[in-house]
Scaffold this active site. Structure first.
Site, short mmCIF file in Angstrom:
data_model
loop_
_atom_site.label_atom_id
_atom_site.label_comp_id
_atom_site.label_asym_id
_atom_site.label_seq_id
_atom_site.Cartn_x
_atom_site.Cartn_y
_atom_site.Cartn_z
N GLY A 1 43.90 27.08 48.94
CA GLY A 1 43.34 27.70 50.14
C GLY A 1 41.94 27.20 50.48
O GLY A 1 41.64 26.01 50.39
N ASP B 1 40.22 33.68 34.10
CA ASP B 1 40.35 34.81 35.02
C ASP B 1 38.96 35.40 35.22
O ASP B 1 38.32 35.81 34.25
CB ASP B 1 41.30 35.85 34.39
N PHE C 1 45.92 42.63 49.89
CA PHE C 1 47.27 42.86 50.44
C PHE C 1 47.19 44.04 51.39
O PHE C 1 46.23 44.82 51.34
CB PHE C 1 48.29 43.11 49.32
N SER D 1 48.25 52.71 44.37
CA SER D 1 48.12 53.25 43.01
C SER D 1 46.69 52.94 42.53
O SER D 1 46.06 52.00 43.03
CB SER D 1 49.14 52.61 42.07
N TYR E 1 34.83 42.27 57.80
CA TYR E 1 34.88 43.74 57.82
C TYR E 1 34.02 44.39 56.73
O TYR E 1 34.27 45.52 56.33
CB TYR E 1 36.33 44.25 57.79
#
Ligand code: HXC
Length: 286
Positions: free
Chosen positions: A20, A69, A101, A109, A151
Site C-alpha cells: 500500500g 509486529d 474495518f 467486541s 477524521y
C-alpha cells in the site's frame, strides 16, 4: 526541487512498508537516495516489497526488512538494536502501519477495538519511543512522520477504533514536536483522504456502488495517486522541510471542505446550467 540525492543522507524506517502507501513511500524514498528499511508482520510480503523498492532505488542501497509486529514493544526495540548494528541507526521513522474495518460501534467486541488501537496507537508509541530514545542518547537529530487520517478531529461513523487511535497519534505528533524539538527531532503527520490500496479498499470500500458514491464528495473528482502522497512524504522527511514540525498536512483533493453550506449546489446540476441560473438571479442594471 527533488534531486536523486535529496534523501541520500537518510536511513528511513517505514512501518507497514510491505504494501500500500507504505510501499509507495518507500519506493520514492529509495528513488531519492535513501537507505530504506521496512517492517511488517509477514516475511514473504516484505521480501517481495524489498525487491520492488530496490528496483526503484537510485543508489543501489539494498532495502533492509524486518518481520516485526509493531504491537510488541520489545520486538520493536530488538529491531532498532539490529538497525543500529547494521546501519548505525536510522534517522527517520515513518509510522504507517495501521488497521481498520467498517463496523457499527455497538457491535464491536472489546478485542476488535483493542486490535486496531494496539496497532495504530500503541504501535506508533512503541516505534516512536524506541526510535526517539536512541536518537536522544546518540545526540543525533532526526524526524518522525505519522500517517493519520482526515477524521482525527471530526471522528467518523463506523470506524470508531481507528478514529480514536488516529486522534491519539495526532496528539502524539503535536506533543512530541514540542517536547523533542530541543533534541532536533521533528515530528509531523500526513492526513490522507482516499487513496485506493488493497488493504483499505477491501475493508472500507467493499462495494463499487459505495466507491462511486464516495467519489461525489471529493471536489477534485478523483481519488489520490500513491505518488502524490509519496511526494509529500519525501518533502516532509527531507532537509527541505527542516523548519517544519508539529504540522499535519491534509492531502485529500479538498474532501475535508465538504461541509461548506452551499457546496451541495455543485452536485445539483451541470456547471453551465448553474451559471445560467445564477445569471437569472443577478439584478439587471436598468
Ligand atoms: C468486526 C472485526 C472485523 C470486522 C476483525 N474484527 N475484523 N470485527 N468487523 N470487519 C475483530 C475480530 O473478530 C477480533 O475480535 C478482533 O477484531 C481482532 O481480529 P484479528 O483478525 O484476530 O486480529 P489481527 O489479525 O491482529 O488483525 C487486525 C485487524 C486487521 C486490524 C483486525 O484488519 C488487520 O490486520 N488489518 C491490517 C491492514 C488494514 O487494516 N489496512 C487498512 C488500513 S487503511 P474477536 O472478539 O472476534 O476476537 C486506513 C485508512 C482509512 O486505516 C482511510 C480509507 C478511506
Amino acid at each position: 526541487m527533488f534531486k536523486e540525492d535529496t534523501l541520500s543522507s537518510k536511513t528511513v524506517l517505514v512501518t507497514g512498508g510491505g504494501s500500500g502507501l507504505g510501499l509507495a513511500m518507500s519506493k520514492s524514498f529509495a528513488a531519492l537516495g535513501a537507505q530504506v528499511l521496512i517492517c511488517g508482520r509477514r516475511m514473504e510480503k516484505l521480501e517481495a516489497a524489498a525487491k520492488e523498492i530496490d528496483e526503484a532505488a537510485a543508489s543501489g542501497k539494498a532495502t533492509g526488512f524486518y518481520s516485526v509486529d509493531v504491537r510488541d514493544y520489545d520486538a520493536v526495540g530488538a529491531m532498532m538494536d539490529e538497525i543500529a548494528e547494521s546501519y548505525g541507526g536510522c534517522d527517520v521513522l515513518v509510522n504507517n502501519a495501521a488497521g481498520n474495518f467498517l463496523s457499527a460501534s455497538e457491535d464491536l467486541s472489546p478485542n476488535a477495538f483493542r486490535a486496531v488501537v494496539d496497532i495504530v496507537l500503541n504501535g506508533t508509541f512503541n516505534c516512536t519511543q524506541q526510535f526517539g530514545k536512541r536518537l536522544i542518547d546518540a545526540k543525533k537529530e532526526g524526524s518522525i512522520l505519522n500517517i493519520v487520517t482526515t477524521y482525527t478531529e471530526t471522528g467518523s461513523a463506523f470506524v470508531l477504533p481507528s478514529a480514536c487511535a488516529k486522534a491519539g497519534v495526532y496528539a502524539m505528533t503535536n506533543t512530541l514536536a514540542y517536547e523533542w524539538a530541543t533534541y532536533g527531532i521533528r515530528v509531523n503527520s500526513i492526513a490522507p483522504g482516499p487513496f485506493p490500496t488493497e488493504g483499505a479498499w477491501t475493508r472500507l470500500m467493499p462495494d463499487p456502488k459505495m466507491e462511486k458514491a464516495y467519489l461525489k464528495q471529493i471536489p477534485a473528482g478523483r481519488y489520490g495517486k500513491h505518488e502524490e502522497l509519496a511526494n509529500l512524504a519525501c518533502f516532509l522527511i527531507s532537509d527541505l522541510a527542516g523548519y517544519i514540525t508539529g504540522e499535519c498536512v491534509t492531502i485529500d483533493g479538498g474532501e475535508r471542505l465538504k461541509s461548506g453550506q452551499f457546496n451541495f449546489i455543485t452536485q445539483a446540476a451541470p456547471r453551465d446550467q448553474l451559471k445560467q441560473f445564477f445569471g437569472m438571479m443577478k439584478p439587471s442594471k436598468n
